[in-house]
Scaffold this motif. Structure first.
Motif, PDB file in Angstrom:
ATOM      1  N   MET A   1      22.326 -81.399 -97.133  1.00 57.22           N
ATOM      2  CA  MET A   1      22.736 -80.467 -96.109  1.00 57.22           C
ATOM      3  C   MET A   1      24.098 -80.889 -95.574  1.00 57.22           C
ATOM      4  O   MET A   1      24.327 -82.054 -95.285  1.00 57.22           O
ATOM      5  N   ASN A   2      24.973 -79.967 -95.402  1.00 52.87           N
ATOM      6  CA  ASN A   2      26.309 -80.231 -94.886  1.00 52.87           C
ATOM      7  C   ASN A   2      26.254 -80.234 -93.360  1.00 52.87           C
ATOM      8  O   ASN A   2      26.005 -79.210 -92.738  1.00 52.87           O
ATOM      9  N   LEU A   3      26.496 -81.392 -92.757  1.00 54.08           N
ATOM     10  CA  LEU A   3      26.412 -81.507 -91.311  1.00 54.08           C
ATOM     11  C   LEU A   3      27.601 -80.882 -90.601  1.00 54.08           C
ATOM     12  O   LEU A   3      27.523 -80.588 -89.415  1.00 54.08           O
ATOM     13  N   THR A   4      28.684 -80.675 -91.280  1.00 52.71           N
ATOM     14  CA  THR A   4      29.853 -80.083 -90.634  1.00 52.71           C
ATOM     15  C   THR A   4      29.807 -78.563 -90.669  1.00 52.71           C
ATOM     16  O   THR A   4      30.678 -77.911 -90.131  1.00 52.71           O
ATOM     17  N   ALA A   5      28.805 -77.996 -91.311  1.00 54.02           N
ATOM     18  CA  ALA A   5      28.719 -76.544 -91.427  1.00 54.02           C
ATOM     19  C   ALA A   5      28.488 -75.882 -90.075  1.00 54.02           C
ATOM     20  O   ALA A   5      28.947 -74.779 -89.845  1.00 54.02           O
ATOM     21  N   SER A   6      27.784 -76.528 -89.190  1.00 52.16           N
ATOM     22  CA  SER A   6      27.532 -75.951 -87.879  1.00 52.16           C
ATOM     23  C   SER A   6      27.834 -76.984 -86.797  1.00 52.16           C
ATOM     24  O   SER A   6      27.438 -78.136 -86.898  1.00 52.16           O
ATOM     25  N   LYS A   7      28.553 -76.529 -85.791  1.00 54.12           N
ATOM     26  CA  LYS A   7      28.954 -77.438 -84.715  1.00 54.12           C
ATOM     27  C   LYS A   7      27.861 -77.513 -83.660  1.00 54.12           C
ATOM     28  O   LYS A   7      27.141 -76.559 -83.420  1.00 54.12           O
ATOM     29  N   MET A   8      27.803 -78.639 -83.034  1.00 54.48           N
ATOM     30  CA  MET A   8      26.843 -78.867 -81.962  1.00 54.48           C
ATOM     31  C   MET A   8      27.150 -77.933 -80.786  1.00 54.48           C
ATOM     32  O   MET A   8      28.299 -77.849 -80.351  1.00 54.48           O
ATOM     33  N   PRO A   9      26.150 -77.242 -80.250  1.00 50.58           N
ATOM     34  CA  PRO A   9      26.374 -76.340 -79.113  1.00 50.58           C
ATOM     35  C   PRO A   9      26.386 -77.116 -77.788  1.00 50.58           C
ATOM     36  O   PRO A   9      25.484 -76.986 -76.958  1.00 50.58           O
ATOM     37  N   LEU A  10      27.436 -77.918 -77.578  1.00 48.61           N
ATOM     38  CA  LEU A  10      27.491 -78.814 -76.422  1.00 48.61           C
ATOM     39  C   LEU A  10      27.385 -78.086 -75.081  1.00 48.61           C
ATOM     40  O   LEU A  10      26.629 -78.520 -74.217  1.00 48.61           O
ATOM     41  N   PRO A  11      28.117 -76.977 -74.859  1.00 51.13           N
ATOM     42  CA  PRO A  11      27.969 -76.316 -73.553  1.00 51.13           C
ATOM     43  C   PRO A  11      26.535 -75.866 -73.263  1.00 51.13           C
ATOM     44  O   PRO A  11      26.026 -76.056 -72.158  1.00 51.13           O
ATOM     45  N   LYS A  12      25.880 -75.303 -74.282  1.00 53.41           N
ATOM     46  CA  LYS A  12      24.492 -74.873 -74.098  1.00 53.41           C
ATOM     47  C   LYS A  12      23.598 -76.081 -73.829  1.00 53.41           C
ATOM     48  O   LYS A  12      22.714 -76.032 -72.964  1.00 53.41           O
ATOM     49  N   MET A  13      23.824 -77.157 -74.542  1.00 50.76           N
ATOM     50  CA  MET A  13      23.022 -78.365 -74.350  1.00 50.76           C
ATOM     51  C   MET A  13      23.202 -78.927 -72.936  1.00 50.76           C
ATOM     52  O   MET A  13      22.235 -79.331 -72.301  1.00 50.76           O
ATOM     53  N   LEU A  14      24.442 -78.928 -72.448  1.00 51.17           N
ATOM     54  CA  LEU A  14      24.694 -79.430 -71.095  1.00 51.17           C
ATOM     55  C   LEU A  14      24.063 -78.518 -70.041  1.00 51.17           C
ATOM     56  O   LEU A  14      23.549 -79.012 -69.028  1.00 51.17           O
ATOM     57  N   LEU A  15      24.083 -77.213 -70.277  1.00 53.98           N
ATOM     58  CA  LEU A  15      23.426 -76.294 -69.340  1.00 53.98           C
ATOM     59  C   LEU A  15      21.919 -76.533 -69.301  1.00 53.98           C
ATOM     60  O   LEU A  15      21.310 -76.546 -68.228  1.00 53.98           O
ATOM     61  N   VAL A  16      21.318 -76.722 -70.465  1.00 54.28           N
ATOM     62  CA  VAL A  16      19.883 -77.018 -70.520  1.00 54.28           C
ATOM     63  C   VAL A  16      19.605 -78.351 -69.825  1.00 54.28           C
ATOM     64  O   VAL A  16      18.666 -78.475 -69.031  1.00 54.28           O
ATOM     65  N   PHE A  17      20.426 -79.357 -70.112  1.00 52.00           N
ATOM     66  CA  PHE A  17      20.261 -80.680 -69.506  1.00 52.00           C
ATOM     67  C   PHE A  17      20.356 -80.600 -67.986  1.00 52.00           C
ATOM     68  O   PHE A  17      19.457 -81.058 -67.271  1.00 52.00           O
ATOM     69  N   LEU A  18      21.443 -80.003 -67.493  1.00 49.26           N
ATOM     70  CA  LEU A  18      21.638 -79.940 -66.043  1.00 49.26           C
ATOM     71  C   LEU A  18      20.596 -79.051 -65.371  1.00 49.26           C
ATOM     72  O   LEU A  18      20.118 -79.361 -64.280  1.00 49.26           O
ATOM     73  N   GLY A  19      20.237 -77.955 -66.013  1.00 50.88           N
ATOM     74  CA  GLY A  19      19.213 -77.081 -65.448  1.00 50.88           C
ATOM     75  C   GLY A  19      17.873 -77.781 -65.318  1.00 50.88           C
ATOM     76  O   GLY A  19      17.192 -77.677 -64.294  1.00 50.88           O
ATOM     77  N   THR A  20      17.492 -78.510 -66.356  1.00 52.40           N
ATOM     78  CA  THR A  20      16.231 -79.251 -66.324  1.00 52.40           C
ATOM     79  C   THR A  20      16.289 -80.369 -65.297  1.00 52.40           C
ATOM     80  O   THR A  20      15.330 -80.598 -64.550  1.00 52.40           O
ATOM     81  N   LEU A  21      17.422 -81.056 -65.228  1.00 54.69           N
ATOM     82  CA  LEU A  21      17.584 -82.146 -64.271  1.00 54.69           C
ATOM     83  C   LEU A  21      17.522 -81.625 -62.835  1.00 54.69           C
ATOM     84  O   LEU A  21      16.847 -82.208 -61.982  1.00 54.69           O
ATOM     85  N   ILE A  22      18.191 -80.523 -62.566  1.00 50.40           N
ATOM     86  CA  ILE A  22      18.181 -79.940 -61.222  1.00 50.40           C
ATOM     87  C   ILE A  22      16.785 -79.438 -60.872  1.00 50.40           C
ATOM     88  O   ILE A  22      16.290 -79.656 -59.763  1.00 50.40           O
ATOM     89  N   ALA A  23      16.118 -78.775 -61.820  1.00 53.08           N
ATOM     90  CA  ALA A  23      14.759 -78.285 -61.568  1.00 53.08           C
ATOM     91  C   ALA A  23      13.812 -79.445 -61.259  1.00 53.08           C
ATOM     92  O   ALA A  23      12.971 -79.351 -60.352  1.00 53.08           O
ATOM     93  N   GLY A  24      13.940 -80.536 -61.981  1.00 52.93           N
ATOM     94  CA  GLY A  24      13.105 -81.706 -61.714  1.00 52.93           C
ATOM     95  C   GLY A  24      13.360 -82.291 -60.339  1.00 52.93           C
ATOM     96  O   GLY A  24      12.422 -82.683 -59.635  1.00 52.93           O
ATOM     97  N   ASN A  25      14.618 -82.347 -59.946  1.00 55.72           N
ATOM     98  CA  ASN A  25      14.936 -82.885 -58.627  1.00 55.72           C
ATOM     99  C   ASN A  25      14.504 -81.953 -57.506  1.00 55.72           C
ATOM    100  O   ASN A  25      14.104 -82.417 -56.434  1.00 55.72           O
ATOM    101  N   VAL A  26      14.567 -80.646 -57.730  1.00 55.82           N
ATOM    102  CA  VAL A  26      14.045 -79.700 -56.742  1.00 55.82           C
ATOM    103  C   VAL A  26      12.535 -79.884 -56.604  1.00 55.82           C
ATOM    104  O   VAL A  26      11.996 -79.899 -55.492  1.00 55.82           O
ATOM    105  N   LEU A  27      11.849 -80.030 -57.736  1.00 55.08           N
ATOM    106  CA  LEU A  27      10.410 -80.293 -57.708  1.00 55.08           C
ATOM    107  C   LEU A  27      10.109 -81.581 -56.951  1.00 55.08           C
ATOM    108  O   LEU A  27       9.187 -81.630 -56.121  1.00 55.08           O
ATOM    109  N   LEU A  28      10.880 -82.616 -57.200  1.00 56.10           N
ATOM    110  CA  LEU A  28      10.699 -83.888 -56.495  1.00 56.10           C
ATOM    111  C   LEU A  28      10.910 -83.705 -54.994  1.00 56.10           C
ATOM    112  O   LEU A  28      10.139 -84.220 -54.181  1.00 56.10           O
ATOM    113  N   PHE A  29      11.940 -82.957 -54.614  1.00 60.64           N
ATOM    114  CA  PHE A  29      12.207 -82.691 -53.204  1.00 60.64           C
ATOM    115  C   PHE A  29      11.037 -81.954 -52.552  1.00 60.64           C
ATOM    116  O   PHE A  29      10.603 -82.293 -51.446  1.00 60.64           O
ATOM    117  N   LEU A  30      10.507 -80.952 -53.259  1.00 64.45           N
ATOM    118  CA  LEU A  30       9.376 -80.191 -52.717  1.00 64.45           C
ATOM    119  C   LEU A  30       8.128 -81.063 -52.570  1.00 64.45           C
ATOM    120  O   LEU A  30       7.407 -80.967 -51.564  1.00 64.45           O
TER     121      LEU A  30
END
Length: 164
Positions: A1-30
């Motif tokens: 498989m050619n790994l350079t054929a598709s680029k990593m979707p970094l912005p989407k990954m960071l949005l998922v990461f930050l969204g999950t992190l924020i949701a977890g911290n909101v849950l912790l706050f609650l």
């Protein structure tokens, strides 16, 4: 498989990461607000970062259909660590501004430690503590994103085998 054929979707990954992190911290706050007697471990932030990294890895694996090589995992780990650091500083600055407290190192130390009069000695160790936290964050994000991608691919393979 050619790994350079598709680029990593970094912005989407960071949005998922930050969204999950924020949701977890909101849950912790609650939980802490409505159930103050429930004990929370001091390592809960590491757990949230691991879950958020795994979620980001799963979203990348779904998009790409492959695991992430070491270079892409490292790029994500650095970006996620920087993003969470910026988010943390912004949160502290915003809370301090909301309460009219100057954003100084001694006030940050006082807020983090809970001491009314912070020890002057902790200020000398703070850079080392911060460096240690950054290294731990990098490691958690690096291994978490890889683990999440592998688990997502396994789940997709099981689903495809079940649908046959």
């Amino acid at each position: 498989m050619n790994l350079t054929a598709s680029k990593m979707p970094l912005p989407k990954m960071l949005l998922v990461f930050l969204g999950t992190l924020i949701a977890g911290n909101v849950l912790l706050f609650l939980i802490q607000t409505f159930l103050p007697n429930v004990p929370m471990p001091g390592s809960i932030g590491i757990v949230f970062a691991m879950i958020a990294s795994m979620s980001a890895g799963g979203s990348a694996a779904t998009t790409l259909g492959r695991t992430l090589p070491a270079k892409e995992k490292l790029v994500f780990a650095v970006a996620a660590t920087l993003a969470s650091l910026v988010l943390t500083v912004a949160l502290f600055w915003g809370l301090f501004a909301w309460h009219g407290v100057p954003f100084t190192m001694s006030n940050v130390i006082m807020a983090v430690t809970g001491d009314a009069a912070p020890d002057a000695e902790i200020a000398t160790f703070l850079p080392w503590i911060a460096l240690f936290a950054v290294v731990i964050s990098l490691l958690v994000c690096y291994f978490g994103v890889g683990f999440g991608a592998k688990n997502q691919l396994r789940a997709l393979e099981r689903k495809a085998a079940k649908d046959k």
